[in-house]
Motif scaffolding. Structure first.
Motif, PDB file in Angstrom:
ATOM      1  N   GLY A  14       0.876  -1.182   0.000  1.00  0.00           N
ATOM      2  CA  GLY A  14       0.000   0.000   0.000  1.00  0.00           C
ATOM      3  C   GLY A  14       0.899   1.213   0.000  1.00  0.00           C
ATOM      4  N   SER A  15       0.638   2.164   0.926  1.00  0.00           N
ATOM      5  CA  SER A  15       1.411   3.413   0.922  1.00  0.00           C
ATOM      6  C   SER A  15       2.879   3.157   1.220  1.00  0.00           C
ATOM      7  CB  SER A  15       0.828   4.381   1.959  1.00  0.00           C
ATOM      8  OG  SER A  15      -0.530   4.619   1.676  1.00  0.00           O
ATOM      9  N   ILE A  16       3.164   2.599   2.412  1.00  0.00           N
ATOM     10  CA  ILE A  16       4.553   2.389   2.808  1.00  0.00           C
ATOM     11  C   ILE A  16       5.211   1.338   1.914  1.00  0.00           C
ATOM     12  CG2 ILE A  16       5.990   1.443   4.671  1.00  0.00           C
ATOM     13  CD1 ILE A  16       5.206   4.197   5.319  1.00  0.00           C
ATOM     14  N   GLY A  17       4.485   0.256   1.633  1.00  0.00           N
ATOM     15  CA  GLY A  17       5.061  -0.828   0.837  1.00  0.00           C
ATOM     16  C   GLY A  17       5.444  -0.371  -0.560  1.00  0.00           C
ATOM     17  N   CYS A  18       4.586   0.427  -1.196  1.00  0.00           N
ATOM     18  CA  CYS A  18       4.923   0.902  -2.547  1.00  0.00           C
ATOM     19  C   CYS A  18       6.090   1.879  -2.487  1.00  0.00           C
ATOM     20  CB  CYS A  18       3.714   1.559  -3.211  1.00  0.00           C
ATOM     21  SG  CYS A  18       2.512   0.356  -3.792  1.00  0.00           S
ATOM     22  N   TYR A  19       6.154   2.703  -1.416  1.00  0.00           N
ATOM     23  CA  TYR A  19       7.286   3.643  -1.325  1.00  0.00           C
ATOM     24  C   TYR A  19       8.601   2.858  -1.167  1.00  0.00           C
ATOM     25  CZ  TYR A  19      10.471   7.302  -0.179  1.00  0.00           C
ATOM     26  OH  TYR A  19      11.570   8.132  -0.211  1.00  0.00           O
ATOM     27  N   VAL A  20       8.610   1.951  -0.204  1.00  0.00           N
ATOM     28  CA  VAL A  20       9.842   1.190   0.056  1.00  0.00           C
ATOM     29  C   VAL A  20      10.194   0.330  -1.164  1.00  0.00           C
ATOM     30  CG1 VAL A  20      10.834  -0.637   1.508  1.00  0.00           C
ATOM     31  CG2 VAL A  20       9.562   1.243   2.569  1.00  0.00           C
ATOM     32  N   GLY A  21       9.197  -0.379  -1.692  1.00  0.00           N
ATOM     33  CA  GLY A  21       9.435  -1.231  -2.865  1.00  0.00           C
ATOM     34  C   GLY A  21       9.890  -0.412  -4.065  1.00  0.00           C
ATOM     35  N   GLY A  22       9.283   0.763  -4.243  1.00  0.00           N
ATOM     36  CA  GLY A  22       9.656   1.632  -5.368  1.00  0.00           C
ATOM     37  C   GLY A  22      11.096   2.098  -5.242  1.00  0.00           C
ATOM     38  N   CYS A  23      11.486   2.550  -4.041  1.00  0.00           N
ATOM     39  CA  CYS A  23      12.881   3.003  -3.844  1.00  0.00           C
ATOM     40  C   CYS A  23      13.852   1.854  -4.109  1.00  0.00           C
ATOM     41  CB  CYS A  23      13.087   3.527  -2.416  1.00  0.00           C
ATOM     42  SG  CYS A  23      12.328   5.117  -2.110  1.00  0.00           S
ATOM     43  N   LEU A  24      13.501   0.661  -3.612  1.00  0.00           N
ATOM     44  CA  LEU A  24      14.398  -0.491  -3.812  1.00  0.00           C
ATOM     45  C   LEU A  24      14.527  -0.827  -5.302  1.00  0.00           C
ATOM     46  CD1 LEU A  24      13.238  -2.770  -0.837  1.00  0.00           C
ATOM     47  CD2 LEU A  24      15.425  -1.546  -1.023  1.00  0.00           C
ATOM     48  N   ALA A  25      13.385  -0.840  -6.008  1.00  0.00           N
ATOM     49  CA  ALA A  25      13.424  -1.170  -7.440  1.00  0.00           C
ATOM     50  C   ALA A  25      14.218  -0.108  -8.201  1.00  0.00           C
ATOM     51  CB  ALA A  25      12.000  -1.277  -7.991  1.00  0.00           C
TER      52      ALA A  25
END
Ligand SMILES: NC(=O)C1=CN([C@@H]2O[C@H](COP(=O)(O)OP(=O)(O)OC[C@H]3O[C@@H](n4cnc5c(N)ncnc54)[C@H](OP(=O)(O)O)[C@@H]3O)[C@@H](O)[C@H]2O)C=CC1
Ligand SMILES: CC(C)(CO)C(=O)C(=O)O
Length: 338
Positions: A14-25
């Motif tokens: 969701g919010s946090i997961g997409c932010y963290v996942g996006g930065c990692l990707a």
């Protein structure tokens, strides 16, 4: 042991997961998002736009990460699993991890609340489960608009010591990550900050506007004072999270607006979009984490026999707003105090 090639699954994007996942990707890490179909489809079609209050505006291309609603596909090969569902979803996610993940995958809770890692650990016996803490707010674009996740405040993610290479894997541009040896103290320290989530949710105000108003800060100071008394009585020492030592927080919050603004500059490094994850829940008609936040303080207070009337009042108002399912009730500080 983790390294920069380890496959990371975001369990609840969701919010946090997409932010963290996006930065990692964006940093070239291998990422699987386990997401609801709305988010998964948006990511597969357009990728993920990731912005922050420091001015970064980046887009992870669809081929830079995988996004699926299929838990087996997302979790099967993951070496590191970041749990980022709301606390009410922890048990469901635990069952999915137990059913689909490799036994040697490292599982990290990045959720608010003090007991999610323990709940995961209890149900995932034999697996390595670590606690983590995210200090910043992430705003997700409203449904119907192109998907964007925006980090709207500052801070370092903390993860429990114990797995070599993990902090290096997760610390990428836009995401500062450090390890900590006493995550229980960190989580109780974060919980003090999170007592404000309910006030943002009840007021409907942006976080920066709410914190700039002494009438709201007095209510927050009341809750934090009660929480500190209950923690002390139970032998819990919260860690310093937001620049201020916990014991000073009530005093600083009670200062007049002009002085507070001067002294609490770090606490107010928030952009105008930030609210709180509890506000998001009310707006979306979902259950909140009131049981895990104010409820945790009320549990301690009861155990220690110390009063917590402000916290109890705030919790009751949030439960009423959950029942009404009409979003934030837009209450004034006077109505919350009544
Ligand atoms: N948002 C923020 O700024 C901050 C949040 N936190 C904490 O981080 C945690 C996550 O918060 P946040 O990112 O806001 O929460 P969100 O609700 O935005 O994200 C969780 C996502 O996981 C989805 N989900 C739940 N179960 C599953 C499943 N079985 N399969 C696939 N997807 C699933 C949810 O869908 P659905 O809604 O349909 O269940 C939702 O889209 C919370 O503990 C929160 O307190 C901490 C700091 C800041
Ligand atoms: C706002 C913030 C970052 C701190 O209370 C938060 O944890 C949330 O929105 O859940």
């Amino acid at each position: 042991m983790a390294n920069n090639d380890s496959l990371v699954a975001i369990a609840g994007a969701g919010s946090i997961g997409c932010y963290v996942g996006g930065c990692l990707a964006l940093a070239g890490r291998r990422v699987n998002l386990l997401a609801r179909p709305r988010i998964g489809e948006a990511v597969r079609q357009d990728g993920l736009r990731v912005t922050d209050l420091d001015g970064r505006d980046r887009r992870a291309a669809p081929e830079a990460l995988s996004a699926t609603a299929d838990p087996a596909a997302a979790l099967r090969n993951a070496e590191v699993i970041l749990v980022m569902v709301k606390s009410g979803g922890t048990e469901e996610m635990t069952a999915l991890i137990a059913a689909h993940a490799r036994p040697d995958a490292v599982v990290i809770s990045l959720q608010n609340g003090v007991d999610n890692a323990d709940r995961l650990r209890a149900a995932l016996a034999g697996r390595q489960v670590l606690a983590g803490m995210v200090p910043f707010n992430v705003v997700q674009s409203p449904d119907g608009e192109p998907l964007r996740v925006h980090r709207a405040s500052e801070g370092k993610v903390m993860i429990e010591d114990g797995v070599a290479g993990l902090a290096e894997l997760l610390a990428v541009e836009g995401l500062t990550v450090e390890t900590h040896g006493d995550m229980a103290a960190v989580l109780w320290g974060k919980l003090l900050m999170n007592l404000n989530n309910a006030l943002v949710a009840l007021s409907g105000l942006p976080l920066a506007t709410e914190l700039a108003d002494r009438r709201w800060r007095l209510i927050l100071a009341g809750q934090i004072g009660e929480a500190l008394a209950a923690m002390k009585a139970c032998g819990i020492k919260p860690a310093r999270i937001a620049g201020l030592p916990p014991a000073l927080m009530p005093k600083v919050l009670r200062l007049p607006d002009w002085l507070f603004k001067r002294l609490a500059r770090r606490m107010l490094a928030i952009d105008a979009e930030a609210r709180s994850s509890m506000w998001d829940d009310l707006q979306r008609g979902r259950s909140t984490e009131i049981v895990e936040l104010q409820g945790a303080v009320l549990g301690l207070a009861q155990r220690a026999g110390v009063p917590a009337p402000v916290t109890a009042r705030v919790a009751a108002l949030v439960r009423e707003a959950e029942r009404q399912r009409q979003g934030s009730p837009g209450l004034s500080p006077e109505a919350v105090r009544a």
